[in-house]
Design a protein around this motif. Structure first.
Motif, short mmCIF file in Angstrom:
data_model
loop_
_atom_site.label_atom_id
_atom_site.label_comp_id
_atom_site.label_asym_id
_atom_site.label_seq_id
_atom_site.Cartn_x
_atom_site.Cartn_y
_atom_site.Cartn_z
N GLU A 49 0.89 -1.37 0.02
CA GLU A 49 0.14 -0.04 0.01
C GLU A 49 0.88 0.77 -0.25
O GLU A 49 0.92 1.98 -0.74
CB GLU A 49 -0.79 -0.15 1.15
N ALA A 50 2.01 1.13 0.63
CA ALA A 50 2.93 2.26 1.17
C ALA A 50 3.28 2.74 -0.61
O ALA A 50 3.46 3.95 -1.03
CB ALA A 50 3.64 1.86 1.70
N ILE A 52 2.52 1.53 -3.10
CA ILE A 52 1.95 2.28 -4.66
C ILE A 52 1.55 4.03 -4.42
O ILE A 52 1.47 4.93 -4.89
CB ILE A 52 0.85 2.12 -4.40
N GLN A 53 1.38 4.19 -2.67
CA GLN A 53 0.97 5.13 -2.82
C GLN A 53 2.17 5.94 -2.76
O GLN A 53 2.05 7.76 -3.31
CB GLN A 53 0.26 5.81 -1.25
N GLU A 54 2.81 6.00 -2.70
CA GLU A 54 4.76 7.19 -2.59
C GLU A 54 5.08 6.76 -4.00
O GLU A 54 6.56 7.06 -4.46
CB GLU A 54 5.86 6.06 -1.72
N ASP A 55 4.72 5.51 -5.21
CA ASP A 55 4.51 6.27 -6.61
C ASP A 55 6.37 5.01 -6.31
O ASP A 55 7.39 6.25 -7.28
CB ASP A 55 4.60 6.99 -7.44
N ALA A 84 0.95 -3.87 -10.09
CA ALA A 84 1.79 -2.79 -9.62
C ALA A 84 3.32 -3.44 -9.68
O ALA A 84 3.97 -3.49 -8.63
CB ALA A 84 1.87 -2.12 -8.51
N ARG B 13 -3.47 5.24 -7.07
CA ARG B 13 -2.16 4.79 -8.21
C ARG B 13 -2.26 6.34 -9.11
O ARG B 13 -0.56 6.59 -9.22
CB ARG B 13 -1.69 3.40 -8.72
N ALA B 16 -0.32 8.69 -7.01
CA ALA B 16 0.61 8.34 -6.57
C ALA B 16 1.61 9.06 -8.44
O ALA B 16 2.65 9.90 -8.01
CB ALA B 16 0.83 7.40 -6.33
N ARG B 94 5.91 8.74 7.03
CA ARG B 94 4.83 6.92 7.34
C ARG B 94 4.96 6.91 8.62
O ARG B 94 4.06 5.75 8.88
CB ARG B 94 5.06 7.11 6.28
N TYR B 107 -4.96 8.24 1.91
CA TYR B 107 -3.58 8.97 0.87
C TYR B 107 -3.32 9.14 1.74
O TYR B 107 -3.11 10.57 1.93
CB TYR B 107 -4.33 9.21 -0.55
N ARG B 109 0.69 11.15 1.21
CA ARG B 109 2.30 10.99 -0.11
C ARG B 109 3.57 11.55 0.95
O ARG B 109 3.02 12.40 1.37
CB ARG B 109 1.73 11.87 -0.61
#
Ligand SMILES: Nc1nc2c(ncn2[C@@H]2O[C@H](COP(=O)(O)OP(=O)(O)O)[C@@H](O)[C@H]2O)c(=O)[nH]1
Ligand SMILES: [Mg+2]
Lengths: 131, 310
Positions: A49-50, A52-55, A84, B13, B16, B94, B107, B109
């Motif tokens: 999950e992290a 993906i969210q952080e790309d 992914a 996604r 992101a 995080r 979400y 980031r």
């Protein structure tokens, strides 16, 4: 502006030591990468999950508890499920020689043991991000 | 555009990828942000600033949990500094947010400053729009927290929360940092550690009792245990209603929009000037004249715009 390399460093499993993971995280930062550090006791689901969210371009997993044979492939599997799987996965920690080919077969692109040189780790992640 | 359609449906996604494009100044990024503009303007943007270790990330995590229980969708952008020497960054916020990170309606980031000063990254502004467009009701922005010149967040956020901790400096330091002007809500976190009350008294003694119809409250929280968090969430909601009722929200939006418009105008004009036929050379010639003191910058700018360089 050039694309920055982003790497997630995560510790799956229950062991409470993250010194090694932090050394890697700092080395990657010093090589100019953006390193997302997520801390101890992460489940494969937390990690994916992290990521993906952080790309991120790649994930570095560190595990000392001996549970790498279940946890590392689980991360790869979940990435695939989420579509992914372009995110590269590498692992490190205390990993017996015999396990390495099995992990690679399960989709772990590189396995770094205790004696690994930091430059090699840095090079791997640069390469993984297509640089 | 497919990525935008996915984002508008709440796809993380897609969010992101778009935020990375914004950060990397991808050629497509500007176009995407333009498409998003119409889908923004509904979220409540909340900035948190304060010294490192005060508990900003832990507090955001607790607030996310609280607002989720109230049925809100929540986005978080946590900014950490880029090393000026290597260009790398270690983004660790995080660590405090693991349990909320897997929630469908959340979400998160992490973002590096990439050379921008003022506590945020340049990309933070557009990244907030991405989170608004994906349907977030609350968007939290955590600043670098270097302890000084963190005032930029107040321009971005509707509500600015100052997070202090017991013993994190006397009132002189508080006065210096300029945080008395920018805070809408103050909290002394780590109230379990003792000394919180004197910090509260300190803050109250220097804060105004009324600022255009709003009295900035000073609370105490124990973020790691969730204590005081529902009350903090209530104050955030109250401030948002105050902004709406008093017309201040419109004022804030106008200021923010004007900054954006000015930036866009400068960028567009420069682009037009330097990409037109012979434009780049003309621009360099005029720049040379400014360097050699044959022209002053204002006259030079007027000449460039009128197309005559003389
Ligand atoms: N005792 C206590 N510790 C806290 C509290 N809130 C956060 N912490 C701890 O303080 C440290 C810094 O918190 P963090 O959220 O990373 O601070 P930030 O740098 O402001 O984002 C962490 O070890 C947290 O677990 C609190 O209310 N009480
Ligand atoms: Mg933090």
């Amino acid at each position: 502006m050039a694309k920055k390399i982003r790497v997630l460093i995560a510790k799956p499993g229950l062991d409470g030591h993250d010194r090694g993971a932090k050394v890697i995280a700092r080395a990657l930062r010093d090589a100019g990468m953006e390193v997302i550090y997520t801390g101890l006791r992460q489940t494969p689901r937390d990690i994916v999950e992290a990521a993906i969210q952080e790309d991120v371009d790649a994930i570095g997993l560190s595990c000392l508890s001996g549970a790498h044979m279940t946890l590392f492939p689980e991360v790869v599997k979940l990435l695939r499920q989420k579509g992914a799987d372009e995110i590269v996965v590498a692992g490190g920690g205390i990993i017996p020689e015999d396990d390495i080919p099995k992990l690679k077969k399960a989709g772990i692109k590189a396995v770094f043991g205790p004696g690994t040189r930091l430059e090699d780790v840095v090079k791997f992640f640069e390469h993984a991000a297509g640089k | 555009m497919q990525l935008v359609d996915r984002l508008l449906k709440g796809d993380k996604r897609a969010a992101a990828k778009i935020i990375s494009m914004i950060e990397d100044r991808d050629a497509q990024a500007q176009k995407i942000v333009s498409l998003l503009h119409h889908h923004t303007g509904n979220a409540h943007i909340i900035g948190l600033t304060g010294p490192p270790g005060a508990g900003k990330s832990t507090l955001i995590s607790a607030l996310v949990r609280e607002f989720r229980s109230r049925g809100k969708r929540v986005g978080v952008i946590a900014v950490d500094p880029t090393s000026p020497f290597t260009g790398g960054a270690l983004l660790g916020d995080r660590v405090r947010m693991t349990d909320v990170g897997v929630d469908d309606g959340v979400y998160i980031r992490s973002m590096a400053t990439r050379g921008h000063v003022g506590g945020l990254a340049l990309a933070t502004y557009d990244a907030v729009k991405v989170l608004e467009a994906m349907g977030m009701d609350k968007v939290f922005v955590e600043t670098v927290g270097a302890g000084q010149s963190e005032v930029e967040v107040a321009n971005l956020a509707h509500t600015t929360v100052i997070v202090e901790m017991p013993g994190s400096g006397d009132s002189i330091q508080i006065l210096k940092a300029g945080i008395l002007e920018i805070g809408d809500v103050y909290t002394v976190n780590k109230a379990d550690e003792g000394g919180a009350e004197s910090m509260v008294t300190n803050l109250k003694s220097v804060l105004p009792e009324d600022r255009e119809g709003w009295a900035p409250p000073v609370l105490t929280t124990v973020a790691s245990e969730g204590k005081g968090v529902p009350e903090l969430a209530d104050r955030l909601e109250e401030h948002f209603s105050y902004l709406k009722k008093s017309g201040k929200l419109g004022e804030k939006e106008r200021i923010r929009s004007e900054v954006e418009l000015r930036d866009a105008l400068t960028e567009t004009m420069l682009e037009k000037l330097t990409t037109s036929k012979g434009g780049k050379k003309l621009y360099e010639d005029v720049l040379d004249k400014v360097v050699s003191r044959k022209l002053d910058p204002h006259t030079a700018a007027r000449r460039l715009l009128s197309g005559k360089t003389g």
